[in-house]
Design a protein around this motif. Structure first.
Motif, PDB file in Angstrom:
ATOM      1  N   ARG A   1       0.817  -1.213   0.369  1.00 22.70           N
ATOM      2  CA  ARG A   1      -0.300   0.257  -0.150  1.00 22.70           C
ATOM      3  C   ARG A   1       0.976   0.858  -0.369  1.00 22.70           C
ATOM      4  NH1 ARG A   1      -0.804   3.494   3.662  1.00 22.70           N
ATOM      5  NH2 ARG A   1       0.174   2.747   5.591  1.00 22.70           N
ATOM      6  N   LYS A   2       2.017   1.317   0.705  1.00 25.73           N
ATOM      7  CA  LYS A   2       2.648   2.083   0.635  1.00 25.73           C
ATOM      8  C   LYS A   2       4.017   2.967  -0.571  1.00 25.73           C
ATOM      9  CE  LYS A   2       3.415   2.100   6.129  1.00 25.73           C
ATOM     10  NZ  LYS A   2       4.398   1.435   7.093  1.00 25.73           N
ATOM     11  N   LYS A   3       3.693   1.876  -1.223  1.00 23.52           N
ATOM     12  CA  LYS A   3       3.805   2.184  -2.589  1.00 23.52           C
ATOM     13  C   LYS A   3       3.377   2.653  -3.628  1.00 23.52           C
ATOM     14  CE  LYS A   3       6.704  -1.718  -2.651  1.00 23.52           C
ATOM     15  NZ  LYS A   3       7.378  -3.090  -3.725  1.00 23.52           N
ATOM     16  N   PHE A   4       1.714   2.925  -3.227  1.00 22.95           N
ATOM     17  CA  PHE A   4       1.201   3.594  -4.157  1.00 22.95           C
ATOM     18  C   PHE A   4       0.954   5.051  -2.713  1.00 22.95           C
ATOM     19  CE2 PHE A   4      -0.121  -0.344  -5.603  1.00 22.95           C
ATOM     20  CZ  PHE A   4      -0.340  -0.310  -6.408  1.00 22.95           C
ATOM     21  N   PHE A   5       0.388   4.561  -1.504  1.00 32.05           N
ATOM     22  CA  PHE A   5       0.141   6.651  -1.176  1.00 32.05           C
ATOM     23  C   PHE A   5       0.458   6.196   0.012  1.00 32.05           C
ATOM     24  CE2 PHE A   5      -3.549   3.407  -2.803  1.00 32.05           C
ATOM     25  CZ  PHE A   5      -3.945   4.296  -3.632  1.00 32.05           C
TER      26      PHE A   5
ATOM     27  N   HIS B   1     -10.403 -16.130  -9.901  1.00 32.18           N
ATOM     28  CA  HIS B   1     -11.017 -14.167  -9.680  1.00 32.18           C
ATOM     29  C   HIS B   1     -10.840 -13.667 -10.060  1.00 32.18           C
ATOM     30  CE1 HIS B   1     -14.884 -12.122  -9.223  1.00 32.18           C
ATOM     31  NE2 HIS B   1     -13.840 -11.107  -7.736  1.00 32.18           N
ATOM     32  N   MET B   2      -9.356 -13.526  -9.786  1.00 31.62           N
ATOM     33  CA  MET B   2      -8.257 -12.165  -9.163  1.00 31.62           C
ATOM     34  C   MET B   2      -7.654 -12.000  -9.941  1.00 31.62           C
ATOM     35  SD  MET B   2      -6.770 -11.904  -5.225  1.00 31.62           S
ATOM     36  CE  MET B   2      -7.623 -12.434  -3.748  1.00 31.62           C
ATOM     37  N   GLN B   3      -6.890 -13.465 -10.830  1.00 28.24           N
ATOM     38  CA  GLN B   3      -6.826 -13.490 -11.711  1.00 28.24           C
ATOM     39  C   GLN B   3      -7.234 -13.048 -13.421  1.00 28.24           C
ATOM     40  OE1 GLN B   3      -5.921 -17.333 -13.255  1.00 28.24           O
ATOM     41  NE2 GLN B   3      -3.569 -16.522 -14.861  1.00 28.24           N
ATOM     42  N   LYS B   4      -8.617 -13.137 -13.507  1.00 26.90           N
ATOM     43  CA  LYS B   4      -9.248 -12.741 -14.305  1.00 26.90           C
ATOM     44  C   LYS B   4      -9.905 -10.532 -14.386  1.00 26.90           C
ATOM     45  CE  LYS B   4     -11.732 -16.718 -15.104  1.00 26.90           C
ATOM     46  NZ  LYS B   4     -12.790 -17.346 -14.990  1.00 26.90           N
TER      47      LYS B   4
ATOM     48  N   LEU C   1      -8.015  -8.144 -17.140  1.00 29.86           N
ATOM     49  CA  LEU C   1      -8.473  -7.937 -17.886  1.00 29.86           C
ATOM     50  C   LEU C   1      -7.980  -5.756 -18.048  1.00 29.86           C
ATOM     51  CD1 LEU C   1     -11.555  -6.820 -19.651  1.00 29.86           C
ATOM     52  CD2 LEU C   1     -12.469  -6.902 -17.276  1.00 29.86           C
ATOM     53  N   GLN C   2      -8.030  -5.379 -16.340  1.00 32.99           N
ATOM     54  CA  GLN C   2      -7.298  -4.687 -16.161  1.00 32.99           C
ATOM     55  C   GLN C   2      -5.524  -4.184 -16.489  1.00 32.99           C
ATOM     56  OE1 GLN C   2      -7.676  -1.991 -14.553  1.00 32.99           O
ATOM     57  NE2 GLN C   2      -6.719  -0.783 -13.083  1.00 32.99           N
TER      58      GLN C   2
ATOM     59  N   LEU D   1      -3.161  -8.260  -6.958  1.00 27.75           N
ATOM     60  CA  LEU D   1      -3.418  -7.286  -8.087  1.00 27.75           C
ATOM     61  C   LEU D   1      -3.310  -5.805  -7.662  1.00 27.75           C
ATOM     62  CD1 LEU D   1      -7.436  -7.475  -7.659  1.00 27.75           C
ATOM     63  CD2 LEU D   1      -6.318  -8.253  -8.414  1.00 27.75           C
ATOM     64  N   ASN D   2      -2.046  -5.497  -8.402  1.00 26.50           N
ATOM     65  CA  ASN D   2      -0.911  -4.990  -8.270  1.00 26.50           C
ATOM     66  C   ASN D   2      -1.056  -3.763  -9.360  1.00 26.50           C
ATOM     67  OD1 ASN D   2       0.488  -7.043 -10.256  1.00 26.50           O
ATOM     68  ND2 ASN D   2       2.331  -5.879  -9.707  1.00 26.50           N
ATOM     69  N   ASN D   3      -2.043  -3.809 -10.298  1.00 24.53           N
ATOM     70  CA  ASN D   3      -2.497  -3.498 -11.812  1.00 24.53           C
ATOM     71  C   ASN D   3      -3.129  -1.967 -10.873  1.00 24.53           C
ATOM     72  OD1 ASN D   3      -3.772  -5.291 -11.993  1.00 24.53           O
ATOM     73  ND2 ASN D   3      -2.786  -5.438 -14.591  1.00 24.53           N
TER      74      ASN D   3
END
Length: 339
Positions: free
Chosen positions: A26-30, A212-215, A219-220, A262-264
Motif C-alpha cells: 500500500r505504501k508504494k501507492f499512497f 477470480h482475481m486473475q481474471k 482485464l485490467q 492485484l498490483n495493477n
C-alpha cells in the motif's frame, strides 16, 4: 506474484505477516491518507427474476413486499443525498421483467437535469446485460445509450466469484463469468470506468478465489479501467443458500492477498459494511487505503440481517484511531476535504 504463489499465500500464509506485506505494498501507492465517500445506495426495485440463492433482498413480482420506486421517489432520495453532502448515487436493483430501457434513461436524465453535480455510479454488469437483452440491443449500444443519458461509471456488483462452477451453485439464473467481464471491457472501451468486486464465503476454494482475481488482473492489464477492488463476505441470513459466515481472519487474509496480487489496481477498499467498524478499521493495516461509503442508505446487506451504522464523525474518528489521515473523496478518488 504468480497465481500459484497467491494460492499458497491464501491457503497457508500467516495472517499477520500477510498484513505487514500488504501494508508495505500500500505504501508504494499512497501516504497515510485514507479516503471515504458520502453517497447513497438507491435500490429502485426488489423485484428480480434472477432469484439468487445467496440474496435475501429479491422478491417475486406478485409478492406483497415487492416494490418499484417512481421517478419522484428516486429524485427525492437524490435530493436528500445532496443535502447531506453526498457526491454520488449508486442505483442498483433487481432484474425486473417488465421495465424497458426508457425507464432507466428517463431516470438518469432526470437526475442529471435536477442535480448536475451528482455522479451516477450505477447498475451492475448483471443489470446491463438484462437491459440489453430486454431491449434487443448489444451491450455496447446499451452502455452508449445509458452513458448519453447520464451514467458516469459502473460499480462492480454481480461478480461474486468469477468461476462458473461456483456461480452455477449460488446463482444459476445469473450471468456467467465471461458475461460480467465482457460488460466491463465494453464499458472501459467507451471511457466508462468501473470498480471490481468479490464476495467470499460461498464454500469456494482458495484456487477459485485466485482465479477470480486473475481474471480481474488480466482485464485490467488490457483496459486499465478498474479504479478499485472491493471485497466482502457472504451474509447468509434469510437466504436460500444459508450456511455460516466466514471468519474475519479469512476476510483479512483475502484482503491482504488482493493488495499483493492485484498490483495493477490502485485502490483497495476495506468493508465495514459486512465486518463492522472495528474490523473495518483493521483493514487499514492489511492493505486497504479506502473505507468506501458512509452509506446514507443500504438495503441488500441489511436484508440478510447485517446492519452496521456509520456517520461522518464516526468514520473520521475510526480512520484517526488507526493512525491515518481521513479525507472525503469523490467517485474518481479526488480528495474533496481533509480532517
Amino acid at each position: 506474484m504468480t497465481t500459484q504463489q497467491a494460492v499458497e499465500l491464501l491457503t497457508h500464509g500467516n495472517p499477520i505477516e500477510l498484513g505487514i506485506q500488504a501494508d508495505s505494498m500500500r505504501k508504494k501507492f499512497f501516504d497515510e491518507t485514507v479516503t471515504f465517500i458520502i453517497d447513497r445506495n438507491i435500490n429502485y426495485t426488489n423485484i428480480c427474476q434472477s432469484q439468487c440463492k445467496f440474496c435475501a433482498f429479491w422478491k417475486k413480482i406478485d409478492s406483497s413486499e415487492a416494490y418499484l420506486l417512481s421517478q419522484e421517489e428516486i429524485l427525492q432520495k437524490v435530493a436528500e443525498t445532496v443535502a447531506a453532502g453526498g457526491t454520488q448515487v449508486m442505483i442498483q436493483g433487481g432484474l425486473h421483467p417488465d421495465l424497458e430501457i426508457s425507464y432507466y434513461e428517463n431516470m438518469l436524465r432526470a437526475i442529471k437535469k435536477n442535480f448536475p453535480q451528482i455522479k451516477i455510479h450505477s447498475f451492475t454488469a448483471t443489470e446491463i446485460q438484462h437491459f440489453a437483452y430486454k431491449a434487443g440491443l448489444s451491450i455496447l449500444e446499451t452502455l452508449k445509450r445509458l452513458q448519453a443519458a447520464g451514467l458516469d461509471s459502473l460499480p462492480g456488483g454481480g461478480a461474486e466469484i468469477l468461476v462458473d462452477e461456483v456461480r452455477r451453485k449460488i446463482s444459476p439464473k445469473k450471468i456467467m463469468s465471461a458475461d460480467w467481464l465482457n460488460v466491463m471491457e465494453t464499458a472501459h472501451s467507451i471511457g466508462m470506468e468501473s470498480t471490481a468486486t468479490m464476495v467470499i464465503g460461498f464454500g469456494e476454494t482458495m484456487a477459485q478465489r485466485i482465479e477470480h482475481m486473475q481474471k480481474i488482473r488480466q482485464l485490467q492489464e488490457k483496459t486499465g479501467g478498474f479504479r478499485a477492488f472491493i471485497s466482502w463476505t457472504f451474509q447468509p441470513g434469510n437466504t436460500l443458500l444459508g450456511g455460516e459466515k466466514t471468519s474475519s481472519w479469512d476476510y483479512m487474509k483475502n484482503l491482504a492477498v488482493t493488495r499483493l496480487y492485484l498490483n495493477n489496481i490502485k485502490h483497495i477498499q476495506g468493508s465495514w459494511v459486512t465486518q463492522g467498524e472495528r474490523i473495518g478499521q483493521l483493514t487499514l493495516a492489511f492493505g486497504a487505503d479506502d473505507l468506501g461509503s458512509i452509506m446514507l442508505e443500504e438495503n441488500v446487506v441489511r436484508a440478510a440481517g447485517t446492519n452496521y451504522e456509520m456517520s461522518i464523525n464516526k468514520m473520521v474518528n475510526l480512520i484517526r484511531g488507526a493512525g491515518k489521515f481521513p479525507a472525503q473523496r469523490d467517485t474518481e478518488y479526488n480528495v474533496l476535504k481533509r480532517w
